[in-house]
Enzyme design. Sequence first.
Site, mmCIF file in Angstrom:
data_model
loop_
_atom_site.group_PDB
_atom_site.id
_atom_site.type_symbol
_atom_site.label_atom_id
_atom_site.label_comp_id
_atom_site.label_asym_id
_atom_site.label_seq_id
_atom_site.Cartn_x
_atom_site.Cartn_y
_atom_site.Cartn_z
ATOM 1 N N CYS A 134 0.834 -1.209 0.000
ATOM 2 C CA CYS A 134 0.000 0.000 0.000
ATOM 3 C C CYS A 134 0.869 1.260 0.000
ATOM 4 O O CYS A 134 1.444 1.620 1.024
ATOM 5 C CB CYS A 134 -0.911 0.004 1.220
ATOM 6 N N CYS A 149 -0.456 4.173 2.231
ATOM 7 C CA CYS A 149 -0.262 3.975 3.676
ATOM 8 C C CYS A 149 1.192 4.196 4.051
ATOM 9 O O CYS A 149 1.495 4.767 5.088
ATOM 10 C CB CYS A 149 -0.619 2.556 4.092
ATOM 11 N N ASP A 150 2.087 3.687 3.240
ATOM 12 C CA ASP A 150 3.467 3.540 3.682
ATOM 13 C C ASP A 150 4.476 4.379 2.904
ATOM 14 O O ASP A 150 5.604 4.556 3.358
ATOM 15 C CB ASP A 150 3.867 2.060 3.600
#
Lengths: 108, 310
Positions: free
Chosen positions: B135, B138-139
């Site tokens: 992701c 997200c990261d």
Amino acid sequence: MADGILEINDSSFDGEVLQSEKPVLVDFWAPWCGPCKAIGPIIEDLSGTFGDKIKFVKCNVDDNPVTPNKYGIKSIPTLIFFDKGDLVNQIIGLVAKTQLEDAINNLL
Amino acid sequence: MSEVDYDLVIIGGGPAGLTAGLYAARARLNVVLLEKAALGGQVIVSDWVENYPGFPEGLNGFELMQRMADQAKRFGLTIETNEVVSLDLAEPIKKIHLNDKTVTAHTIILATGASPKKLGIPGEDMFSGKGVSFCATCDGPFFKDRVVAAVGGGDTAVKESLFLTKFAKKVYLIHRRDELRATKILQERALENDKIELIWDSVVTSINGGLTDVESLTVKNVKTQETQTLSVDGCFIWVGTDPTTKFLGDTIHVDKSGFIIVDLSMETSVSGVYAAGDVRNPLCRQIVTAVGDAATAVYSAENYLEKITK
């Protein structure tokens, strides 16, 4: 528990989390993270159910880089359970409510 | 009919499930949508969706899914957080076994979607969440001014690699073939981007590092068989998806990759059970195809319900 979850930061982390009498669940999140927004309501739900036994807090990793770095967080949402200052469990990513309930029950 | 709980049970709350919910609620079916975790499906990890018609500037994936959920709720769709454990499809009245109870329905729409496929190589699980990611939204920001690798060559891999260039100083895009599968406009952007370096004809054979950090990848060229070590701080994996079908057991026919086989009406091998979106076996896995499937599936379910009640 009152509405919303206590927002902690790098400077209040020690007092609010590590020194806490009760076990603590820290939700590491950021505003740009979709799954973090998705897990938010689940955490709020759980804080309604377990709020008297566990302290629920959240930490914005954008504004507070020190704490996530200390715990090697490179992925959010990450939930970390602390008990008497020790890291006792860590859950990475968006997970089902039942999985979180199991993790909480294990801790209690 | 009073002994049956629902006309229709929709399993899954991504684009297909929510659209099925919208159509079913408007059709005034007695319907429930079951979602095990959170609404939105895989789209919520998408930073920007720019191929969903009606939004000329594009929009954030989480926001798009909130809009879909709001729209379905506006027409009275009941949404329940619960996980389906198994199905019993032996009788016309289907049984849906949940975590804490069993419900019955005349029809079911399976919209459980898919999840990112793993590479199945050493280091992948060990460093998951510690530098191995599926992701970018997200990261990605954790890799500001770092070097990362992205594995894959389809739309997701290329689109997300482009997103990573907002943060990383360099993105190696590692693809097992000598051309990308992604749609042309994404390919053009990737090839023009100075931060993206393509590594063709290559596969990652291991992810290496210390206790908590990814340090390098071992990469093998499938044509020359030569291996090299690439120093990276993170590895993002976008090599397709696995369908979410574990709870099905052997109740429904699936293809060799596990995706549910449907006919043009979205009906599965069991009468009155339909599939929509990424969990079935479409040629193309897009939000627009998922929502289209869902509309067809509800239409088919309505026809089925009419037949059994008349």
